[in-house]
Design a protein around this motif. Structure first.
Motif, mmCIF file in Angstrom:
data_model
loop_
_atom_site.group_PDB
_atom_site.id
_atom_site.type_symbol
_atom_site.label_atom_id
_atom_site.label_comp_id
_atom_site.label_asym_id
_atom_site.label_seq_id
_atom_site.Cartn_x
_atom_site.Cartn_y
_atom_site.Cartn_z
ATOM 1 N N VAL A 626 0.739 -0.792 0.044
ATOM 2 C CA VAL A 626 0.149 -0.362 -0.155
ATOM 3 C C VAL A 626 0.491 0.952 -0.090
ATOM 4 O O VAL A 626 0.834 2.069 -0.825
ATOM 5 C CB VAL A 626 -0.777 0.163 1.256
ATOM 6 C CG1 VAL A 626 -1.745 1.654 1.297
ATOM 7 C CG2 VAL A 626 -1.816 -1.199 1.080
ATOM 8 N N TYR A 627 2.057 1.236 0.937
ATOM 9 C CA TYR A 627 2.587 2.137 0.804
ATOM 10 C C TYR A 627 3.419 2.715 -0.722
ATOM 11 O O TYR A 627 3.191 3.502 -0.620
ATOM 12 C CB TYR A 627 3.942 2.373 2.292
ATOM 13 C CG TYR A 627 4.783 3.099 1.610
ATOM 14 C CD1 TYR A 627 4.783 4.552 2.088
ATOM 15 C CD2 TYR A 627 6.653 2.207 1.949
ATOM 16 C CE1 TYR A 627 6.029 4.907 2.079
ATOM 17 C CE2 TYR A 627 7.190 3.730 1.351
ATOM 18 C CZ TYR A 627 7.084 4.431 1.624
ATOM 19 O OH TYR A 627 8.437 5.540 1.360
ATOM 20 N N ARG A 628 3.678 1.370 -1.540
ATOM 21 C CA ARG A 628 4.657 1.944 -2.405
ATOM 22 C C ARG A 628 3.408 2.590 -3.171
ATOM 23 O O ARG A 628 4.173 3.056 -4.192
ATOM 24 C CB ARG A 628 5.159 0.072 -2.429
ATOM 25 C CG ARG A 628 5.774 0.202 -4.439
ATOM 26 C CD ARG A 628 7.751 1.036 -4.115
ATOM 27 N NE ARG A 628 7.254 0.848 -5.375
ATOM 28 C CZ ARG A 628 8.872 1.032 -5.350
ATOM 29 N NH1 ARG A 628 9.915 1.184 -4.234
ATOM 30 N NH2 ARG A 628 9.363 1.169 -7.032
ATOM 31 N N LEU A 629 2.466 1.562 -3.499
ATOM 32 C CA LEU A 629 1.517 2.652 -4.291
ATOM 33 C C LEU A 629 1.269 3.623 -3.830
ATOM 34 O O LEU A 629 0.985 4.795 -5.337
ATOM 35 C CB LEU A 629 0.251 1.509 -4.967
ATOM 36 C CG LEU A 629 0.510 -0.163 -5.230
ATOM 37 C CD1 LEU A 629 -0.918 -0.143 -4.559
ATOM 38 C CD2 LEU A 629 0.694 0.367 -6.247
ATOM 39 N N LEU A 636 -3.279 4.553 -10.756
ATOM 40 C CA LEU A 636 -3.163 2.991 -10.956
ATOM 41 C C LEU A 636 -2.150 2.598 -11.564
ATOM 42 O O LEU A 636 -2.215 1.545 -11.059
ATOM 43 C CB LEU A 636 -4.747 2.732 -10.066
ATOM 44 C CG LEU A 636 -4.661 1.131 -9.432
ATOM 45 C CD1 LEU A 636 -4.036 1.654 -8.183
ATOM 46 C CD2 LEU A 636 -6.246 1.059 -9.630
ATOM 47 N N LYS A 637 -2.686 2.431 -12.846
ATOM 48 C CA LYS A 637 -1.920 1.648 -13.820
ATOM 49 C C LYS A 637 -0.904 1.597 -13.796
ATOM 50 O O LYS A 637 0.144 0.830 -13.762
ATOM 51 C CB LYS A 637 -3.266 1.744 -15.237
ATOM 52 C CG LYS A 637 -2.300 0.058 -15.829
ATOM 53 C CD LYS A 637 -2.696 -0.046 -17.860
ATOM 54 C CE LYS A 637 -2.667 -0.774 -18.166
ATOM 55 N NZ LYS A 637 -2.392 -0.525 -20.099
ATOM 56 N N GLU A 638 -0.554 2.617 -13.888
ATOM 57 C CA GLU A 638 0.823 3.190 -13.825
ATOM 58 C C GLU A 638 2.011 2.903 -12.389
ATOM 59 O O GLU A 638 3.389 2.549 -12.546
ATOM 60 C CB GLU A 638 1.275 4.635 -14.443
ATOM 61 C CG GLU A 638 0.508 5.082 -15.877
ATOM 62 C CD GLU A 638 0.956 6.198 -15.527
ATOM 63 O OE1 GLU A 638 0.494 7.081 -16.950
ATOM 64 O OE2 GLU A 638 0.820 7.271 -15.234
ATOM 65 N N ARG A 639 1.294 2.576 -11.337
ATOM 66 C CA ARG A 639 1.542 2.799 -10.546
ATOM 67 C C ARG A 639 1.994 1.340 -10.007
ATOM 68 O O ARG A 639 3.347 0.652 -10.009
ATOM 69 C CB ARG A 639 1.040 3.762 -9.099
ATOM 70 C CG ARG A 639 0.800 4.986 -9.100
ATOM 71 C CD ARG A 639 -0.362 4.988 -7.790
ATOM 72 N NE ARG A 639 -0.151 6.482 -8.065
ATOM 73 C CZ ARG A 639 -1.610 7.518 -7.365
ATOM 74 N NH1 ARG A 639 -1.697 6.434 -5.644
ATOM 75 N NH2 ARG A 639 -0.984 8.772 -7.085
ATOM 76 N N ILE A 640 0.741 0.700 -10.370
ATOM 77 C CA ILE A 640 1.833 -0.824 -10.472
ATOM 78 C C ILE A 640 2.596 -1.423 -11.376
ATOM 79 O O ILE A 640 3.304 -2.469 -10.945
ATOM 80 C CB ILE A 640 -0.206 -1.470 -11.138
ATOM 81 C CG1 ILE A 640 -1.072 -1.186 -9.524
ATOM 82 C CG2 ILE A 640 -0.049 -3.183 -10.715
ATOM 83 C CD1 ILE A 640 -2.830 -2.279 -9.997
ATOM 84 N N LEU A 641 2.454 -0.756 -12.205
ATOM 85 C CA LEU A 641 3.313 -1.234 -12.997
ATOM 86 C C LEU A 641 4.840 -1.098 -13.343
ATOM 87 O O LEU A 641 6.111 -1.444 -13.171
ATOM 88 C CB LEU A 641 2.854 -0.729 -14.614
ATOM 89 C CG LEU A 641 2.123 -0.902 -15.736
ATOM 90 C CD1 LEU A 641 1.835 -0.303 -17.256
ATOM 91 C CD2 LEU A 641 2.202 -2.607 -16.223
ATOM 92 N N LYS A 642 5.035 0.535 -11.910
ATOM 93 C CA LYS A 642 6.016 0.751 -12.124
ATOM 94 C C LYS A 642 6.343 -0.006 -10.838
ATOM 95 O O LYS A 642 7.572 -0.244 -10.506
ATOM 96 C CB LYS A 642 6.545 2.287 -11.667
ATOM 97 C CG LYS A 642 5.985 3.444 -12.537
ATOM 98 C CD LYS A 642 5.916 4.509 -12.126
ATOM 99 C CE LYS A 642 5.971 5.412 -13.218
ATOM 100 N NZ LYS A 642 5.831 6.951 -13.075
ATOM 101 N N SER A 643 6.228 -0.623 -9.620
ATOM 102 C CA SER A 643 5.866 -1.574 -8.762
ATOM 103 C C SER A 643 6.302 -2.809 -8.784
ATOM 104 O O SER A 643 6.920 -3.161 -7.932
ATOM 105 C CB SER A 643 4.890 -0.830 -7.736
ATOM 106 O OG SER A 643 4.222 0.246 -6.843
#
Length: 662
Positions: A626-629, A636-643
């Protein structure tokens, strides 16, 4: 002043055998390669040369660029210089050329390695072969069908334990990082796994060393002409004490208690002075002194790193095998030994139809080999890059399994002797489980052998050495993880950090040194490690095989070893091993153990406390996700892909320089 990259000073400062910073990138695009031009001792980078192919034999392409640190054109006047050169670097938004990238280069240059290959092997064997091999495997084996149990045990080892063992060694050796920072190079969103591992290791250190304190107490008590647990005339004995080894004809009744049991429960543990977990009583000063001495030994064995601990394990990892051989020979010559061996190996084929047997086999091989504690990652990270970790995995796991099997003969020859002396069935003598099997049953048998003092001393020395190298390993997992994650704080202060860590572990162990401390040890043993470690390794296997990619991981292994893992390993990593872990975890959660120790039955609320202890470590994983996102910019999609995309390049050796795998 800024020295040019191609100056002779730069080249000369890269000594033989050291890593130089004037390296470029390794990229996977075969179309993007650079011609390396030699001009005396100089290397001239050229932007125009990027399109010319110059494939490197390891499968990567070499690129020497004017922006070599990130390959994204985000650096202004950035230079990667030789170690001795003084360079001014100006960066914009680069992630790899910034403090993190430079920090990574510093880590790789300064990272120590094992003095000898045998140091690494002995350290891993010492970690895997611990007290559980001596008391847990023999008990589980005869409880689950004797010789028939070896079938599910071998199957679970081949398809579950060994592949996970191999996977962790390969990950640690390739990425050369501890359990926390390694996730930047694999799948950043799973970084919480590293923090969970550190918490689990601290829980283990808070109770595991207390068991060694008990062994140390026995060791000190053994330096007498007559061992104190051989008679019923001591101050701690009760009226029920019955010494059936005495010359008088003594009958053994249901209320009879052996002098060895009373010494263990009333003198060493003093559990009679505690009413249970809700009233632990005071702290035993004798055990406190024993534990203090053990932590002192541990500190001075690991404070300098693997250079020192790698030498200590020459004693702690080899000595137990010498003692096991002596005890095996002695046990085989005792009257009634054959009864114990027969009971140990007599197969009960009906047991193979029970699910519990397969669960026990899976749990035993998993906790015996020990993936998920960060130790294999840490130890392998100090290997040379091209070390054959595949061979290491097979050798060490085989040695571990064989040791467990042989330990069964050491234990059951003595149990057969005990049954012969008591004129009882072996099943009646073998009721004790866990530490009680060693500190009551085996201690009593030793006390009634010829030369009992000698055998008692070497036996409890063996227990100490079995436990010590496992403690070295567990703490090294935490130390390497934290030092690799925060090198700017602790890299030059290792001795201070290790001192603080051992003090914290000692203070956390105080609850286990109380009169009811044995109840605390049992609670932590069942709940603090079991389901938590299983969950951690399950997520680790999923992250590596499904997010990092099994193809990418196999390419990493090929980069190190020169060959790609076969389909058997791929299938195990992708499907069989995760299913294996999920199977054991669900079985544990669906049937929580009913804890009982001596005459004390654990109340229901202790189950809730146990699950809270186990959850306190693995809760780090979803919290960090959660912290990473939250901190990652974008949709949200970009955050998930980067993570889920590796954010830090892995440095791999290429000749005398080190290249980035991106």
């Amino acid at each position: 002043e800024t020295e040019p990259l191609t100056s002779k000073k730069d080249v000369s400062d890269c000594n033989e055998g050291e890593d130089c910073k004037e390296n470029g990138l390794l990229v996977r695009n075969p179309k993007s390669a650079l011609r390396l031009v030699e001009d005396g001792n100089k290397v001239h980078p050229s932007q125009g040369d990027k399109g010319e192919a110059a494939q490197i034999s390891n499968g990567y392409s070499g690129v020497q660029s004017s922006v070599p640190c990130n390959g994204m054109g985000e650096v202004e006047d950035a230079q990667c210089t030789a170690p001795a050169a003084t360079t001014t670097t100006t960066t914009t938004t680069s992630t790899t050329c910034g403090a993190e990238g430079q920090q990574q280069l510093m880590e790789l240059e300064d990272r120590e390695t094992w003095s000898k290959k045998i140091d690494f092997l002995l350290s891993v064997i010492g970690y895997a072969v611990d007290l559980g091999n001596v008391w847990r495997f023999p008990y589980i084996c005869y409880q689950n069908g004797g010789g028939a149990f070896l079938i599910p045990y071998t199957i679970m080892a081949i398809f579950g334990g060994i592949p996970l063992f191999y996977m962790e060694l390969a990950l640690g050796q390739y990425h050369r990082n501890g359990c926390i920072s390694i996730w930047r190079k694999i799948c950043p969103i799973f970084k919480g796994i590293g923090f969970a591992i550190c918490i689990i290791d601290l829980y283990v250190a808070s109770y595991y060393n207390t068991i060694m304190a008990w062994a140390f107490y026995y060791l000190v008590s053994s330096f007498t002409a007559e061992l104190p647990w051989t008679s019923c005339t001591n101050a701690w004995n009760t009226g029920n004490c019955t010494n059936y080894f005495s010359k008088d004809n003594v009958s053994w009744s249901l209320h009879s208690i052996s002098p060895a049991e009373e010494f263990y429960t009333r003198q060493v543990l003093q559990v009679h002075r505690s009413n249970g977990l809700d009233d632990l009583g005071g702290i035993s000063w004798q055990l406190t002194l024993c534990l203090l001495l053990i932590f002192t030994i541990v500190y001075f064995s690991i404070w300098k790193g693997v250079k020192t601990s790698g030498k200590v394990v020459w004693v702690t990892a080899t000595f137990p095998y010498i003692i096991l051989f002596i005890l095996l020979v002695r046990g085989a010559t005792l009257p009634g030994a054959w009864r114990g061996v027969l009971y140990y190996l007599k197969p009960d084929w009906q047991k193979l139809l029970a699910t519990e047997v397969w669960v026990d086999a899976a749990a035993q091989i998993f906790f015996s080999l020990g993936p998920g504690f960060g130790v294999l990652l840490a130890y392998a990270s100090y290997n040379k890059f091209h070390n054959n970790c595949y061979q290491d995995a097979l050798v060490t796991s085989t040695v571990n399994c064989v040791t467990s099997f042989v330990s069964g003969f050491v234990i059951f020859t003595v149990l057969g002797y005990m049954a012969e002396m008591r004129n009882e069935d072996v099943s009646e003598v073998a009721k004790d489980t866990g530490p009680s099997l060693l500190f009551i049953t085996y201690a009593e048998a030793i006390a009634n052998m010829p030369a009992s003092t000698f055998f008692a001393i070497i036996f409890f020395l063996m227990l100490l050495t079995l436990g010590l190298d496992s403690t070295f390993a567990g703490l090294e997992g935490v130390i390497t993880g934290v030092l690799d994650e925060f090198p700017h704080v602790w890299s030059k202060r290792r001795e201070l950090f290790v001192l603080g860590l051992t003090i914290i572990c000692f203070l956390a162990s105080l609850a286990t040194l109380t009169f009811g401390g044995a109840y605390v040890v049992k609670l932590f043993e069942e709940y603090a490690t079991g389901p938590a470690v299983l969950t951690v390794v399950f997520l680790e296997a999923v992250a590596v095989a499904w997010f990092y990619g099994i193809t990418q991981f196999c390419n990493d292994v090929k980069e190190m070893l020169g060959f790609t893992p076969g389909w058997y390993w791929r299938v195990c990593w992708v499907a069989i091993s995760p299913i294996f872990l999920l199977f054991v975890t669900c079985s544990f959660l669906s049937n929580p153990p009913e804890l009982r120790l001596f005459d004390y039955s654990y109340p229901y609320w202790t189950t809730v406390v146990g699950y809270c202890i186990g959850t306190s470590s693995i809760i780090c994983i979803p919290i960090y996700m959660v912290y990473r996102l939250i901190i990652t910019p974008g949709t949200l999609k970009e955050r998930i892909l980067k993570s889920i995309t590796p954010e830090t390049a892995t440095e791999i050796p290429f000749g005398d320089i080190r290249m980035n795998a991106v």
